[in-house]
Scaffold this active site. Structure first.
Site, mmCIF file in Angstrom:
data_model
loop_
_atom_site.group_PDB
_atom_site.id
_atom_site.type_symbol
_atom_site.label_atom_id
_atom_site.label_comp_id
_atom_site.label_asym_id
_atom_site.label_seq_id
_atom_site.Cartn_x
_atom_site.Cartn_y
_atom_site.Cartn_z
ATOM 1 N N PRO A 97 -10.628 -5.439 2.168
ATOM 2 C CA PRO A 97 -11.072 -4.862 3.435
ATOM 3 C C PRO A 97 -11.376 -5.889 4.517
ATOM 4 O O PRO A 97 -11.111 -5.652 5.694
ATOM 5 C CB PRO A 97 -12.333 -4.075 3.036
ATOM 6 C CG PRO A 97 -12.112 -3.716 1.615
ATOM 7 C CD PRO A 97 -11.378 -4.877 1.024
ATOM 8 N N ALA A 151 -2.225 -5.475 -6.184
ATOM 9 C CA ALA A 151 -3.479 -5.450 -5.424
ATOM 10 C C ALA A 151 -3.867 -6.851 -5.003
ATOM 11 O O ALA A 151 -4.326 -7.654 -5.823
ATOM 12 C CB ALA A 151 -4.583 -4.816 -6.265
ATOM 13 N N GLU A 163 3.094 -7.832 4.002
ATOM 14 C CA GLU A 163 3.689 -9.013 3.341
ATOM 15 C C GLU A 163 3.406 -10.293 4.132
ATOM 16 O O GLU A 163 4.198 -11.227 4.168
ATOM 17 C CB GLU A 163 5.196 -8.827 3.171
ATOM 18 C CG GLU A 163 5.780 -9.565 1.975
ATOM 19 C CD GLU A 163 5.696 -8.760 0.679
ATOM 20 O OE1 GLU A 163 6.076 -9.291 -0.371
ATOM 21 O OE2 GLU A 163 5.248 -7.604 0.721
#
Length: 383
Positions: free
Chosen positions: A131, A127, A368
């Site tokens: 947002p 994680a 990524e």
């Protein structure tokens, strides 16, 4: 046509590549369209991957894995993603983030958290993204405040693979606020997903890689033991940067597999389809288009495998990882688009593999670290 041949692959990775190819043909390819259309999590295929010792096997042998190195992982990745990107991502996310713990964590952490993943009893997640903050690692706002012998976590994470399915996640959270040391304000934590204050829900259906599930996680006074810090407080940015160098080579493999799938589909279709009394491949413009697809693919694959060696040797790893990820994923987008054009009106049908590949190709250029960020890294680390 064999686009993913062994010639460029180190000899010690040939065996795992053959295993991955056989598994992909037996378990991934026949089920790809079904899982893409249903959007269901491919639990049975994941279990088959575990039984075949092709899931979470980068984990060292001392903690229950096979200790696969970067060359072996890249060889496996090419094969999985050629078969289907969504299912392939689920297989790889089953151990996502584990490398940070087995490289930098304690023996106790590895025994409790890493071994069960290697043995197929648990799955992990990582994680990082939030947002309102995607690629700015130093700007993440989820906090972990020390309170006695615990840390209290508050905030949100977004686009988290296995955020719902994982037994535990590796969390990147803010533990400091030193403006003069922007890269020392974050730390890495192990967070069991059954901890009070951890709430996760699936993100609504995606346009691509639908067999892989991502989540929105909310932390509300989520308490974990201080012993769940990985490494030392403030090490988070550097641990994550090192992890992403290896991860971006793997994502380059995502691009290669997707590109190979697009070229295979375009080649077969243009050599079978007839227009104006001849096959499409008889037209010189189509031949040139196919030639360009092959040129771009082979260029990308050569760069990726060179980057794999540089990253493994820690030789300007960030530069080479960024180069590989950018070139391979953008090649996938380009050849998938050309493949769509060759297929004409049929390209937009859900039942067509090229339509699935085209959608899937759009995703690795973003995750990524978006490719715009990769270009910053390439320029900044060029010697």
């Amino acid at each position: 046509m064999e686009l993913l041949d062994d010639d460029i692959v180190p000899e010690h990775a040939h065996e795992i590549k053959a295993e991955a190819r056989e598994f992909a043909r037996e378990h991934i390819e026949p089920n790809a369209q079904e899982y893409f259309q249903s959007g269901e999590y491919p639990e049975e295929i994941l279990e088959a991957g575990r039984e075949a010792n092709l899931v979470a096997q980068d984990i060292p042998e001392e903690w229950g894995g096979r200790g696969l190195d970067l060359a072996q992982l890249l060889a496996m990745t090419e094969e999985f993603y050629r078969a289907d990107a969504g299912i392939a991502l689920t297989l790889q996310l089953a151990s996502f983030g584990c490398e940070i713990t087995y490289e930098h964590g304690t023996d106790e952490q590895c025994e409790e958290y890493i071994r069960p993943v290697a043995e197929g009893e648990q799955r992990s997640g990582l994680a990082v993204s939030e947002p309102e903050t995607g690629s700015d690692l130093a700007g993440m706002q989820t906090t972990a405040e020390k309170d006695g012998d615990e840390y209290v976590i508050n905030g949100e994470k977004y686009w988290i693979g296995n955020g719902v399915e994982a037994d535990w996640i590796t969390l990147y959270a803010r533990t400091g606020d030193d403006e003069d040391n922007r890269y020392g304000n974050h730390s890495m934590f192990i967070v069991p997903t059954d901890t009070d204050g951890y709430e996760a829900e699936h993100i609504p259906e995606k346009m691509a890689m639908r067999a892989s599930k991502q989540a929105h996680i909310e932390f509300d006074d989520c308490r974990i033991p201080a012993e769940n810090v990985i490494g030392s407080e403030g090490d988070g940015f550097m641990l994550l940067a090192d992890f992403f160098n290896h991860g971006r080579v793997a994502v380059a493999g995502h691009g290669l597999g997707i590109a190979a799938a697009a070229i295979e589909e375009a080649w077969e279709f243009t050599h079978d389809r007839e227009e104006f009394g001849k096959t499409i491949s008889d037209f010189q413009s189509v031949q040139h288009g196919l030639a360009d697809m092959l040129l771009e693919f082979e260029s990308a694959r050569t760069l990726v495998w060179r980057a794999r060696e540089k990253v493994a040797e820690e030789d300007n790893a960030g530069y080479w990882a960024a180069m590989a990820k950018t070139k391979a994923t953008e090649t996938a987008v380009d050849v998938a688009e050309q493949g769509m054009q060759f297929h004409g009106g049929r390209s937009i049908l859900d039942e067509r593999r090229i339509a699935r590949v085209y959608r899937d190709a759009r995703i690795p250029v973003i995750y990524e670290g978006a490719n715009e960020i990769q270009r910053n890294l390439i320029y900044g680390q060029a010697e």
